[in-house]
Enzyme design. Structure first.
Site, PDB file in Angstrom:
ATOM      1  N   ASP A 244      49.971  48.702  41.115  1.00  0.00           N
ATOM      2  CA  ASP A 244      48.762  48.380  40.364  1.00  0.00           C
ATOM      3  C   ASP A 244      47.887  49.616  40.194  1.00  0.00           C
ATOM      4  O   ASP A 244      46.671  49.521  40.066  1.00  0.00           O
ATOM      5  CB  ASP A 244      47.980  47.279  41.095  1.00  0.00           C
ATOM      6  CG  ASP A 244      46.899  46.659  40.222  1.00  0.00           C
ATOM      7  OD1 ASP A 244      45.917  46.114  40.772  1.00  0.00           O
ATOM      8  OD2 ASP A 244      47.020  46.758  38.976  1.00  0.00           O
TER       9      ASP A 244
ATOM     10  N   LYS B 107      49.068  53.508  35.246  1.00  0.00           N
ATOM     11  CA  LYS B 107      50.242  52.860  34.607  1.00  0.00           C
ATOM     12  C   LYS B 107      51.355  53.865  34.331  1.00  0.00           C
ATOM     13  O   LYS B 107      52.514  53.500  34.312  1.00  0.00           O
ATOM     14  CB  LYS B 107      49.801  52.120  33.342  1.00  0.00           C
ATOM     15  CG  LYS B 107      48.610  51.160  33.585  1.00  0.00           C
ATOM     16  CD  LYS B 107      48.761  50.331  34.863  1.00  0.00           C
ATOM     17  CE  LYS B 107      47.447  49.755  35.355  1.00  0.00           C
ATOM     18  NZ  LYS B 107      47.529  49.224  36.750  1.00  0.00           N
TER      19      LYS B 107
ATOM     20  N   ASP C 276      51.766  44.895  38.196  1.00  0.00           N
ATOM     21  CA  ASP C 276      50.677  44.337  37.393  1.00  0.00           C
ATOM     22  C   ASP C 276      50.576  45.085  36.053  1.00  0.00           C
ATOM     23  O   ASP C 276      51.046  46.218  35.923  1.00  0.00           O
ATOM     24  CB  ASP C 276      49.344  44.476  38.154  1.00  0.00           C
ATOM     25  CG  ASP C 276      48.217  43.704  37.482  1.00  0.00           C
ATOM     26  OD1 ASP C 276      47.056  44.110  37.619  1.00  0.00           O
ATOM     27  OD2 ASP C 276      48.517  42.698  36.782  1.00  0.00           O
ATOM     28  N   ASN C 277      49.987  44.445  35.057  1.00  0.00           N
ATOM     29  CA  ASN C 277      49.614  45.092  33.783  1.00  0.00           C
ATOM     30  C   ASN C 277      50.776  45.576  32.940  1.00  0.00           C
ATOM     31  O   ASN C 277      50.654  46.576  32.219  1.00  0.00           O
ATOM     32  CB  ASN C 277      48.680  46.281  34.044  1.00  0.00           C
ATOM     33  CG  ASN C 277      47.528  45.917  34.923  1.00  0.00           C
ATOM     34  OD1 ASN C 277      47.378  46.473  36.009  1.00  0.00           O
ATOM     35  ND2 ASN C 277      46.711  44.978  34.502  1.00  0.00           N
TER      36      ASN C 277
ATOM     37  N   GLU D 208      43.134  39.913  33.690  1.00  0.00           N
ATOM     38  CA  GLU D 208      42.140  39.302  34.578  1.00  0.00           C
ATOM     39  C   GLU D 208      40.832  38.978  33.851  1.00  0.00           C
ATOM     40  O   GLU D 208      40.313  39.775  33.081  1.00  0.00           O
ATOM     41  CB  GLU D 208      41.841  40.231  35.773  1.00  0.00           C
ATOM     42  CG  GLU D 208      41.537  41.673  35.441  1.00  0.00           C
ATOM     43  CD  GLU D 208      42.784  42.544  35.495  1.00  0.00           C
ATOM     44  OE1 GLU D 208      43.898  42.024  35.326  1.00  0.00           O
ATOM     45  OE2 GLU D 208      42.636  43.751  35.674  1.00  0.00           O
TER      46      GLU D 208
HETATM   47  O1  LIG Z   1      43.863  51.300  35.479  1.00  0.00           O
HETATM   48  C1  LIG Z   1      44.084  50.267  36.099  1.00  0.00           C
HETATM   49  N1  LIG Z   1      44.400  50.273  37.392  1.00  0.00           N
HETATM   50  C2  LIG Z   1      44.495  51.540  38.084  1.00  0.00           C
HETATM   51  C3  LIG Z   1      43.200  51.806  38.843  1.00  0.00           C
HETATM   52  C4  LIG Z   1      43.555  52.630  40.006  1.00  0.00           C
HETATM   53  N2  LIG Z   1      43.096  52.431  41.235  1.00  0.00           N
HETATM   54  N3  LIG Z   1      43.685  53.314  42.005  1.00  0.00           N
HETATM   55  C5  LIG Z   1      44.492  54.056  41.236  1.00  0.00           C
HETATM   56  C6  LIG Z   1      45.351  55.069  41.703  1.00  0.00           C
HETATM   57  C7  LIG Z   1      45.847  56.062  40.889  1.00  0.00           C
HETATM   58  C8  LIG Z   1      46.703  57.010  41.381  1.00  0.00           C
HETATM   59  C9  LIG Z   1      47.059  56.955  42.706  1.00  0.00           C
HETATM   60  N4  LIG Z   1      47.841  57.746  43.482  1.00  0.00           N
HETATM   61  C10 LIG Z   1      47.778  57.198  44.721  1.00  0.00           C
HETATM   62  N5  LIG Z   1      47.026  56.134  44.767  1.00  0.00           N
HETATM   63  C11 LIG Z   1      46.550  55.959  43.514  1.00  0.00           C
HETATM   64  C12 LIG Z   1      45.692  55.005  43.025  1.00  0.00           C
HETATM   65  N6  LIG Z   1      44.429  53.632  39.957  1.00  0.00           N
HETATM   66  C13 LIG Z   1      43.938  48.936  35.455  1.00  0.00           C
HETATM   67  C14 LIG Z   1      43.308  48.881  34.208  1.00  0.00           C
HETATM   68  C15 LIG Z   1      43.112  47.649  33.575  1.00  0.00           C
HETATM   69  C16 LIG Z   1      42.459  47.596  32.248  1.00  0.00           C
HETATM   70  C17 LIG Z   1      42.887  46.660  31.290  1.00  0.00           C
HETATM   71  C18 LIG Z   1      42.256  46.600  30.047  1.00  0.00           C
HETATM   72  C19 LIG Z   1      41.214  47.464  29.757  1.00  0.00           C
HETATM   73  F1  LIG Z   1      40.593  47.391  28.576  1.00  0.00           F
HETATM   74  C20 LIG Z   1      40.801  48.400  30.710  1.00  0.00           C
HETATM   75  C21 LIG Z   1      41.410  48.456  31.944  1.00  0.00           C
HETATM   76  C22 LIG Z   1      43.538  46.451  34.184  1.00  0.00           C
HETATM   77  C23 LIG Z   1      44.164  46.518  35.433  1.00  0.00           C
HETATM   78  O2  LIG Z   1      44.587  45.380  36.060  1.00  0.00           O
HETATM   79  C24 LIG Z   1      44.370  47.742  36.058  1.00  0.00           C
HETATM   80  O3  LIG Z   1      45.026  47.728  37.266  1.00  0.00           O
HETATM   81 MG   LIG Z   2      45.949  45.816  37.590  1.00  0.00          MG
END
Ligand SMILES: O=C(NCCc1nnc(-c2ccc3[nH]cnc3c2)[nH]1)c1cc(-c2ccc(F)cc2)cc(O)c1O
Ligand SMILES: [Mg+2]
Length: 214
Positions: free
Chosen positions: A141, A144, A169-170, A199
């Site tokens: 999650d 992407k 997810d996604n 969500e």
């Molecule tokens: O970007 C997402 N999720 C990613 C956050 C994250 N939180 N942590 C990281 C990380 C990134 C590198 C990493 N390397 C090691 N841990 C890491 C963690 N990335 C995400 C975005 C949406 C979304 C949908 C429609 C929209 F209009 C805008 C947004 C929905 C979702 O369910 C998501 O999960």
């Molecule tokens: Mg997500």
């Protein structure tokens, strides 16, 4: 300076949830995201699908990529058997700071190991640093465009075994086209799509469940 969305989400949990009660933390975050501010938690609809797979797998070892505010961390950890562990990776220190407090408020800190840093750096060190042989369940999650490289990395590092389950997810929104193509075409995986919604919205999204065949 003003607060951030994760900080406002944490305040809502501290104000409205019951300490030590994971379900109240989950309900409070879902209510906050529906009524106050949308946030990128897996949410209740996809969360229910995730719950059913966690219960089916009843994993001894779980990896979560992308902690964010800890919503799915709490959802998964509340279902884990005593003595089993969830390792969750978070890249963003501000997200990690909030997530630690949400996980602690839920009373699940004993079951959760939150590791800060980029997944690409941490995954190769997991075996030696945390004494893990393989993961029974992986929840993807995070960014992407990291799903595919990190899945290949998990394979290369010998962190998957016959029957390991990947839940992503996604896969529709924002979408992970290269990952989907890989798990759906590779003979190493048996993949299935669970149709749902992004969500707290009516936009289509879904979870992809992929079983590693070894
Ligand atoms: O970007 C997402 N999720 C990613 C956050 C994250 N939180 N942590 C990281 C990380 C990134 C590198 C990493 N390397 C090691 N841990 C890491 C963690 N990335 C995400 C975005 C949406 C979304 C949908 C429609 C929209 F209009 C805008 C947004 C929905 C979702 O369910 C998501 O999960
Ligand atoms: Mg997500």
């Amino acid at each position: 300076t003003g607060s951030t969305r994760p900080q406002r989400l944490l305040k809502a949990v501290q104000k409205n949830a019951t300490k030590g009660d994971p379900q109240s933390v989950i309900s409070t975050i879902d209510h906050f995201c529906r009524r106050c501010e949308w946030a990128m938690n897996v949410g209740d609809e996809k969360g229910t699908i995730l719950d059913s797979v966690v219960c089916e797998v009843s994993p001894g070892s779980t990896l979560e990529l992308g902690t964010y505010c800890g919503y799915s961390t709490v959802r998964i950890a509340r279902l884990l058997a005593p003595g089993t562990k969830l390792i969750t990776l978070e890249f963003n220190p501000d997200f990690a700071k909030v997530a630690r407090q949400v996980i602690e408020f839920a009373g699940l800190q004993e079951k959760v190991l939150l590791v800060e840093g980029p997944s690409g750096d941490i995954i190769p060190k997991i075996k030696e640093q945390f004494g893990i042989t393989t993961f029974d369940l992986v929840f993807l999650d995070h960014w992407k465009d990291r799903y595919l490289p990190d899945t290949k990395l998990l394979e290369e590092c010998g962190l998957l075994r016959k029957g390991s389950v990947l839940m992503a997810d996604n896969v529709i929104c924002p979408g992970t086209p290269d990952y989907l193509a890989y798990v759906r075409s590779s003979p190493k995986y048996d993949s299935k799509y669970f149709k749902s919604h992004l969500e707290y919205t009516k936009v289509e999204d879904g979870l992809e469940k992929s079983v590693y065949l070894g």
